[in-house]
Motif scaffolding. Structure first.
Motif, PDB file in Angstrom:
ATOM      1  N   UNK A  30       0.902  -1.305   0.015  1.00 43.19           N
ATOM      2  CA  UNK A  30      -0.016   0.043  -0.096  1.00 43.19           C
ATOM      3  C   UNK A  30       0.955   1.249   0.173  1.00 43.19           C
ATOM      4  N   UNK A  31       2.308   1.295   0.712  1.00 45.95           N
ATOM      5  CA  UNK A  31       2.882   2.355   0.755  1.00 45.95           C
ATOM      6  C   UNK A  31       3.155   2.813  -0.638  1.00 45.95           C
ATOM      7  N   UNK A  32       3.567   1.832  -1.504  1.00 44.28           N
ATOM      8  CA  UNK A  32       3.927   2.177  -2.864  1.00 44.28           C
ATOM      9  C   UNK A  32       2.815   2.804  -3.520  1.00 44.28           C
ATOM     10  N   UNK A  33       1.914   2.439  -3.344  1.00 43.63           N
ATOM     11  CA  UNK A  33       0.633   3.155  -4.193  1.00 43.63           C
ATOM     12  C   UNK A  33       0.078   4.626  -3.698  1.00 43.63           C
ATOM     13  N   UNK A  34       0.636   4.964  -2.101  1.00 44.04           N
ATOM     14  CA  UNK A  34       0.117   6.058  -1.685  1.00 44.04           C
ATOM     15  C   UNK A  34       1.306   7.060  -2.181  1.00 44.04           C
ATOM     16  N   UNK A  35       2.625   6.434  -2.463  1.00 45.41           N
ATOM     17  CA  UNK A  35       3.527   7.395  -2.932  1.00 45.41           C
ATOM     18  C   UNK A  35       3.417   7.789  -4.310  1.00 45.41           C
ATOM     19  N   UNK A  36       2.716   6.810  -4.980  1.00 41.67           N
ATOM     20  CA  UNK A  36       2.682   7.115  -6.495  1.00 41.67           C
ATOM     21  C   UNK A  36       1.547   8.187  -6.734  1.00 41.67           C
ATOM     22  N   UNK A  37       0.641   8.092  -5.783  1.00 42.43           N
ATOM     23  CA  UNK A  37      -0.463   9.162  -5.824  1.00 42.43           C
ATOM     24  C   UNK A  37       0.049  10.505  -5.296  1.00 42.43           C
ATOM     25  N   UNK A  38       0.885  10.713  -4.356  1.00 42.24           N
ATOM     26  CA  UNK A  38       1.352  11.780  -3.974  1.00 42.24           C
ATOM     27  C   UNK A  38       2.263  12.336  -4.978  1.00 42.24           C
ATOM     28  N   UNK A  39       3.056  11.467  -5.820  1.00 44.36           N
ATOM     29  CA  UNK A  39       3.826  12.141  -6.752  1.00 44.36           C
ATOM     30  C   UNK A  39       2.858  12.655  -8.023  1.00 44.36           C
ATOM     31  N   UNK A  40       2.000  11.784  -8.234  1.00 45.57           N
ATOM     32  CA  UNK A  40       1.023  12.414  -9.354  1.00 45.57           C
ATOM     33  C   UNK A  40       0.361  13.680  -9.013  1.00 45.57           C
ATOM     34  N   UNK A  41      -0.112  13.750  -7.803  1.00 47.84           N
ATOM     35  CA  UNK A  41      -0.823  15.098  -7.113  1.00 47.84           C
ATOM     36  C   UNK A  41       0.423  16.164  -7.112  1.00 47.84           C
TER      37      UNK A  41
END
Length: 582
Positions: free
Chosen positions: A532-543
């Motif tokens: 889950x941390x990976x996806x949270x990180x990717x979403x923060x990068x995107x935003x």
């Protein structure tokens, strides 16, 4: 008279002969447990010095080895593969290198290890590689290969030092299926600890003929998840009910313990748990005296605080290149926060920290509702640039992300159990809001709460109130969906949860919502491939830039009682008032 003198001389001669044949050997046994990646005296998450670490344990062990030589045994009790970014880096980023956990235990000369539940959580590809790279045996008498019916790990090891045979029996908590997705432990079965200990103790006695038997158990003192098939924390029960142990070293529950148990064969068994993060070690001295009358064994045990030990500079020099690589990894900028967020707010209502995770879960999965609990008592991410290191404060563990089908009534019951674990039933304005306990102030998992705070789920996607004057099971009133639609107790909803919760962790879905354990798998409609941390990180990068604020979709009531109680409990938990903090 001559006969009397002769008899005395004969007796004295015999005593001298027996004494001359007596031999005393002293062993020293050091155990680490639940190290959780605390290899170096530096916290890569908060980027500041760290009190414990294997770098200090190494100094402690080196000093003892000067005295004891090969009569010192060094053991680790599992949960070493997760906790700090240094583990994440070598588990998932640089997979070709030798796992850092194996590098550390090989360098320090460990004699045996056990597997922990958080080691299993890394998945077969990680822990099988780590086991192969570790030079000492990995023990687990109750871990069975389901295809062959044989032990997946070595059940026990026999080490001989100066003519003394030491058997070390390894066990792991069998509650793993309640927390972890089946793909992480596919092909394995985790058997009841007491039954496995009885079976292998008989074989140890028959085949190994040991002078000393040590238990090395990744299972806590007592309590935890209990089912008809097994107990999560059974270390003391094994020591008490299974004859043959001289010393039991355990862990898993992050609670220091040093005591003695009387076993079924009336033996005094020293039991030690050094807790977590390499702040302490279990330190036992075993004295074996042999004479014509037999062998006598005495065990003395204690917990030794290593936080003030000098840092082993040779250790640090050896691992300098690893520290440099991981520092570069965690220093990467991934986004920016407009506001500072803290887990301190999570316990008193809708909070920016927890709601950020909940909102990201909804965005990632497209679910109707999301559940999440704070995984650290007191974590903070400052306003400004956000780095990879901050992600380990935002989300502590390598859980996967699930979407599950739950009815509205199951959602309510799930939340009811969460808040029953979390908050007090207030009878007057002077009562506590939270379920606190003075006895758990030093418990590294409860930290002043009666129950585990990582089971304090709140929700996004629905608006609701929690009336703390009501009895358990009747506190939560769901008002509506957060988009204004009615909430229907009989309707099916898609709910985002982490894999720990989705597999039954905390029993909120089983004992709370009433879903049978063997039905949870059928409720999962989507699961993430990575953590889950990976996806949270990717979403923060995107935003890129985020403005985390509370959703204000739920609250404790009645407010007149709650407001004053929250202020009192905040100061009790954190030693400072909310106003002083600001």
């Amino acid at each position: 008279m001559k006969q009397l003198i002769a008899a005395c001389l004969l007796s004295l001669t015999y005593s001298i002969s027996v004494m001359s044949q007596s031999k005393t050997i002293q062993l020293r046994v050091i155990e680490t447990s639940d190290v959780h990646g605390s290899f170096f005296p530096y916290d890569f998450i908060n980027r500041k010095p760290k009190a414990g670490s294997m770098a200090r344990v190494s100094s402690y062990v080196r000093r003892l080895r000067e005295e004891y030589g090969d009569r010192l045994l060094l053991l680790d009790n599992g949960d070493i593969l997760q906790g700090q970014p240094v583990c994440y880096y070598y588990n998932y980023i640089d997979r070709n290198a030798t796992n850092i956990a194996a590098e550390v235990t090989n360098y320090m000369g460990y004699d045996a290890q056990t597997l922990g539940n958080h080691d299993v959580e890394t998945g077969h590809s990680v822990y099988d590689k780590w086991i192969a790279e570790s030079r000492c045996p990995m023990l687990g008498a109750n871990v069975t290969d389901t295809q062959t019916g044989q032990p997946y790990l070595k059940p026990y090891a026999v080490i001989e030092r100066q003519g003394v045979r030491i058997a070390i029996l390894g066990l792991i908590t069998p509650a793993i299926p309640n927390w972890l997705s089946g793909n992480l432990w596919s092909g394995l079965r985790f058997d009841d600890m007491v039954s496995a200990a009885r079976l292998w103790m008989e074989r140890i006695r028959r085949d190994a003929h040991p002078d000393v038997v040590i238990g090395l158990f990744h299972s806590g003192k007592q309590g935890g998840i209990t089912t008809p098939a097994y107990e999560e924390n059974a270390a003391l029960r094994v020591a008490r009910e299974v004859p043959g142990f001289d010393l039991v070293l355990f862990g898993h529950d992050h609670t220091p313990y040093a005591g003695t148990i009387t076993s079924a064969d009336n033996r005094q068994v020293v039991c030690l748990d050094p807790a977590n993060d390499a702040y302490q070690v279990a330190d036992a001295t075993i004295t074996i005296t042999r004479s014509e009358e037999g062998t006598a064994t005495k065990v003395h045990g204690q917990l030794a605080d290593v936080r003030h030990e000098p840092i082993d500079e040779d250790f640090m020099a050896h691992f300098a290149k690893h520290i440099k690589r991981v520092s570069k990894f965690v220093d990467k900028r991934i986004g920016r926060f407009k506001h500072t967020i803290s887990t301190r707010d999570c316990y008193f209502g809708s909070s920016a920290f927890n709601d950020l995770i909940l909102n990201l879960e909804l965005q990632i999965t497209g679910a109707d509702i999301a559940f999440n609990a704070p995984l650290s008592l007191d974590a903070q991410i400052e306003a400004g640039d956000v780095h990879v290191s901050d992600m380990f404060n935002l989300y502590k563990f390598e859980n996967q992300l699930y979407v599950m089908r739950l009815t509205g009534e199951e959602i309510r019951r799930h939340l009811e159990m969460s808040y029953d674990l979390w908050v007090n039933t207030m009878r007057s304005p002077d009562d506590h809001l939270l379920l606190l306990s003075q006895r758990t102030r030093n418990d590294q998992q409860r930290m002043g709460f009666q129950n585990f705070s990582f089971n304090f789920d709140s929700a996004a996607g629905i608006d609701y109130e929690v009336d703390v004057t009501q009895e358990n099971g009747h506190k939560v009133r769901i008002l509506r969906m957060s988009d204004g639609r009615p909430f229907d107790p009989d309707r099916w909803y898609r709910v985002a949860v982490n894999s720990y919760r989705g597999n039954g962790g905390g029993e909120l879905l089983t004992r709370g919502a009433g879903i049978p354990q063997d039905s949870l798998e059928s409720r999962i409609v989507w699961r993430s491939e990575l953590d889950q941390r990976y996806y949270l990180m990717q979403e923060i990068k995107r935003q890129r830039t985020l403005d985390p604020k509370p959703n204000h979709n739920w609250r404790f009531v009645p407010e007149a009682w709650v407001e004053a109680a929250a202020k009192r409990d905040y100061e009790l938990l954190f030693g400072i008032s909310k106003n002083e903090e600001k």
